[in-house]
Motif scaffolding. Structure first.
Motif, short mmCIF file in Angstrom:
data_model
loop_
_atom_site.label_atom_id
_atom_site.label_comp_id
_atom_site.label_asym_id
_atom_site.label_seq_id
_atom_site.Cartn_x
_atom_site.Cartn_y
_atom_site.Cartn_z
N LEU A 83 7.22 -5.16 0.09
CA LEU A 83 6.03 -4.32 0.07
C LEU A 83 5.48 -4.12 1.48
O LEU A 83 5.12 -3.00 1.86
CB LEU A 83 4.95 -4.94 -0.83
N ALA A 84 5.41 -5.19 2.24
CA ALA A 84 4.85 -5.11 3.60
C ALA A 84 5.76 -4.35 4.55
O ALA A 84 5.28 -3.58 5.40
CB ALA A 84 4.59 -6.52 4.13
N LEU A 92 2.19 5.06 3.13
CA LEU A 92 1.19 5.44 4.13
C LEU A 92 1.68 6.62 4.98
O LEU A 92 0.89 7.48 5.35
CB LEU A 92 0.86 4.24 5.01
N PHE A 93 2.96 6.65 5.29
CA PHE A 93 3.51 7.78 6.04
C PHE A 93 3.41 9.07 5.24
O PHE A 93 3.23 10.16 5.80
CB PHE A 93 4.97 7.52 6.41
N ARG A 94 3.52 8.96 3.91
CA ARG A 94 3.48 10.15 3.06
C ARG A 94 2.07 10.69 2.87
O ARG A 94 1.89 11.84 2.49
CB ARG A 94 4.08 9.84 1.68
N LYS A 95 1.09 9.85 3.11
CA LYS A 95 -0.28 10.26 2.88
C LYS A 95 -0.70 11.30 3.91
O LYS A 95 -0.89 11.01 5.08
CB LYS A 95 -1.21 9.05 2.97
N ARG A 96 -0.88 12.54 3.45
CA ARG A 96 -1.29 13.61 4.37
C ARG A 96 -2.78 13.90 4.25
O ARG A 96 -3.38 14.39 5.18
CB ARG A 96 -0.50 14.89 4.09
N GLU A 97 -3.35 13.58 3.11
CA GLU A 97 -4.76 13.87 2.91
C GLU A 97 -5.59 12.67 3.34
O GLU A 97 -5.06 11.62 3.67
CB GLU A 97 -5.05 14.23 1.45
N ALA A 98 -6.89 12.86 3.33
CA ALA A 98 -7.79 11.81 3.79
C ALA A 98 -8.03 10.73 2.74
O ALA A 98 -8.67 9.73 3.03
CB ALA A 98 -9.13 12.43 4.20
N SER A 99 -7.53 10.93 1.53
CA SER A 99 -7.79 9.97 0.47
C SER A 99 -7.10 8.63 0.75
O SER A 99 -6.06 8.58 1.41
CB SER A 99 -7.30 10.52 -0.88
N PRO A 100 -7.67 7.55 0.26
CA PRO A 100 -7.08 6.23 0.52
C PRO A 100 -5.80 6.00 -0.28
O PRO A 100 -5.55 6.67 -1.29
CB PRO A 100 -8.18 5.27 0.07
N PRO A 114 -4.16 -8.82 -6.52
CA PRO A 114 -4.80 -7.79 -5.70
C PRO A 114 -5.27 -8.31 -4.34
O PRO A 114 -5.22 -7.59 -3.34
CB PRO A 114 -5.97 -7.31 -6.56
N TYR A 115 -5.70 -9.56 -4.30
CA TYR A 115 -6.10 -10.13 -3.01
C TYR A 115 -4.89 -10.29 -2.08
O TYR A 115 -5.01 -10.19 -0.86
CB TYR A 115 -6.77 -11.48 -3.21
N SER A 116 -3.71 -10.53 -2.65
CA SER A 116 -2.50 -10.60 -1.82
C SER A 116 -2.22 -9.25 -1.16
O SER A 116 -1.81 -9.20 0.01
CB SER A 116 -1.30 -11.02 -2.68
N VAL A 117 -2.45 -8.16 -1.90
CA VAL A 117 -2.29 -6.83 -1.30
C VAL A 117 -3.29 -6.66 -0.16
O VAL A 117 -2.95 -6.16 0.92
CB VAL A 117 -2.50 -5.72 -2.36
N ALA A 118 -4.53 -7.07 -0.38
CA ALA A 118 -5.55 -6.96 0.66
C ALA A 118 -5.18 -7.77 1.89
O ALA A 118 -5.38 -7.32 3.04
CB ALA A 118 -6.90 -7.42 0.11
N LEU A 119 -4.61 -8.95 1.69
CA LEU A 119 -4.20 -9.79 2.82
C LEU A 119 -3.04 -9.16 3.59
O LEU A 119 -2.98 -9.26 4.82
CB LEU A 119 -3.83 -11.18 2.32
N LEU A 120 -2.12 -8.51 2.88
CA LEU A 120 -1.06 -7.78 3.58
C LEU A 120 -1.66 -6.71 4.48
O LEU A 120 -1.23 -6.51 5.62
CB LEU A 120 -0.11 -7.11 2.58
N TRP A 121 -2.64 -6.01 3.95
CA TRP A 121 -3.30 -4.94 4.72
C TRP A 121 -3.95 -5.50 5.97
O TRP A 121 -3.81 -4.94 7.07
CB TRP A 121 -4.32 -4.24 3.84
N LYS A 122 -4.64 -6.64 5.83
CA LYS A 122 -5.37 -7.22 6.95
C LYS A 122 -4.45 -7.92 7.94
O LYS A 122 -4.90 -8.30 9.04
CB LYS A 122 -6.41 -8.22 6.44
N SER A 123 -3.19 -8.06 7.60
CA SER A 123 -2.26 -8.80 8.46
C SER A 123 -1.33 -7.89 9.25
O SER A 123 -0.25 -8.31 9.64
CB SER A 123 -1.44 -9.78 7.60
N ASP A 126 -3.26 -2.50 8.69
CA ASP A 126 -4.47 -1.80 9.12
C ASP A 126 -4.40 -1.40 10.58
O ASP A 126 -4.87 -0.33 10.98
CB ASP A 126 -5.71 -2.66 8.86
N ALA A 127 -3.75 -2.22 11.40
CA ALA A 127 -3.59 -1.89 12.82
C ALA A 127 -2.50 -0.86 13.03
O ALA A 127 -2.61 0.01 13.91
CB ALA A 127 -3.28 -3.16 13.61
N GLU A 128 -1.45 -0.94 12.23
CA GLU A 128 -0.33 0.01 12.36
C GLU A 128 -0.72 1.41 11.90
O GLU A 128 -0.22 2.41 12.42
CB GLU A 128 0.86 -0.50 11.54
N PHE A 129 -1.65 1.47 10.94
CA PHE A 129 -2.11 2.76 10.41
C PHE A 129 -3.63 2.83 10.53
O PHE A 129 -4.35 2.76 9.53
CB PHE A 129 -1.68 2.92 8.95
#
Length: 270
Positions: A83-84, A92-100, A114-123, A126-129
């Motif tokens: 996933l990471a 994330l690359f496919r996301k063209r619109e402003a929606s999350p 769901p918290y594991s997904v959030a931790l992936l994002w924070k690790s 979020d910086a890459e995108f």
């Protein structure tokens, strides 16, 4: 006087007609069934089986009563690595619109998934995108587990697959347990609902439905679960199953495995 049914006999009697796999339920389910029998003032499994036949509402709730709520952070680590490294960046690359980017955890229990997904994002994601955002929803039919999830306090046992640096960065020791950082907890929206009966959040890019529908449901019930997932999963979306689960004939017309990723499936376009 007729002897009462054993728990296994009870499962064999009530599960097949309700499209449930009786062999997948463990002894934790037995304790919940016994508690429900006492709550209703019944004498045993035999009386409860008869009660289920008379009461459609009780019968419809049986899958929720029987299910086993066991989870931990980053369960089956190879899934999270894919996933990471692949799935989330692709989305994330496919996301063209402003929606999350929208992620849904079905049967989220105490919030570990769901918290594991959030931790992936924070690790790192979020910086890459930096221009992207993520909206994570966890749903469960059990209000008690959702209350525990919102508190974000966990035993060391459920954290055993969390990398040490992540544990140090995002968890605070509290007596014999660990409390998840508020910043991560605020990333997840928990909702109390039965995903077979209540409307699911729409337009999901990634859905995690592990060790629930594809483990316990058969036939009509499984087809209903798959159809509800299909309706809210975006055309480009992905579905994650448990390591011991297969989509089976019911799921193969809706999802296909993703090459190079374990237990991850992609929606087949309608």
């Amino acid at each position: 006087m007729t002897a009462d049914l054993s728990f296994d006999q009870f499962l064999k009697k009530v599960c097949p007609q309700r499209n449930l796999d009786w062999r997948k339920y463990r002894r934790a389910s037995r304790r919940r069934v016994l508690a429900r029998i006492r709550e209703l003032g019944l004498k045993g499994y035999s009386e409860y089986a008869e009660y289920l036949d008379r009461d459609p509402e009780e019968s419809a709730n049986l899958p929720n009563l029987l299910r086993v709520t066991v989870s931990r952070f980053f369960r089956e680590r190879e899934v999270w690595q894919d996933l990471a490294a692949t799935v989330l960046p692709f989305l994330l690359f496919r996301k063209r619109e402003a929606s999350p980017l929208r992620v849904l955890s079905i049967g989220c229990c105490n919030g570990e998934e769901p918290y594991s997904v959030a931790l992936l994002w924070k690790s790192g994601l979020d910086a890459e995108f930096p221009d992207a955002s993520i909206y994570i929803t966890g749903v469960d039919v059990d209000a008690d587990v959702l209350e525990r999830a919102a508190q974000g306090i966990y035993s060391r046992k459920t954290l055993r697959e969390v990398p040490e640096n992540m544990l140090n960065n995002w968890f605070e020791p509290v007596k014999q347990e660990y409390r998840l950082d508020d910043e991560v907890r605020r990333m997840v929206d928990f909702r109390h609902l039965d995903f077979l009966e209540n409307p699911l959040p729409e337009k999901q890019d990634l859905i995690l439905c592990r060790y629930l529908a594809f483990t316990y449901f058969h036939g009509r019930l499984l087809r209903r679960a798959i159809d509800r997932i299909r309706m809210v999963l975006e055309p480009h979306g992905f579905l994650v199953l448990g390591g011991k689960e297969e989509p089976g004939p019911e799921g193969e017309s809706v999802i296909m495995p993703v090459s190079g990723a374990v237990h991850v499936y992609r929606k087949i376009k309608n």
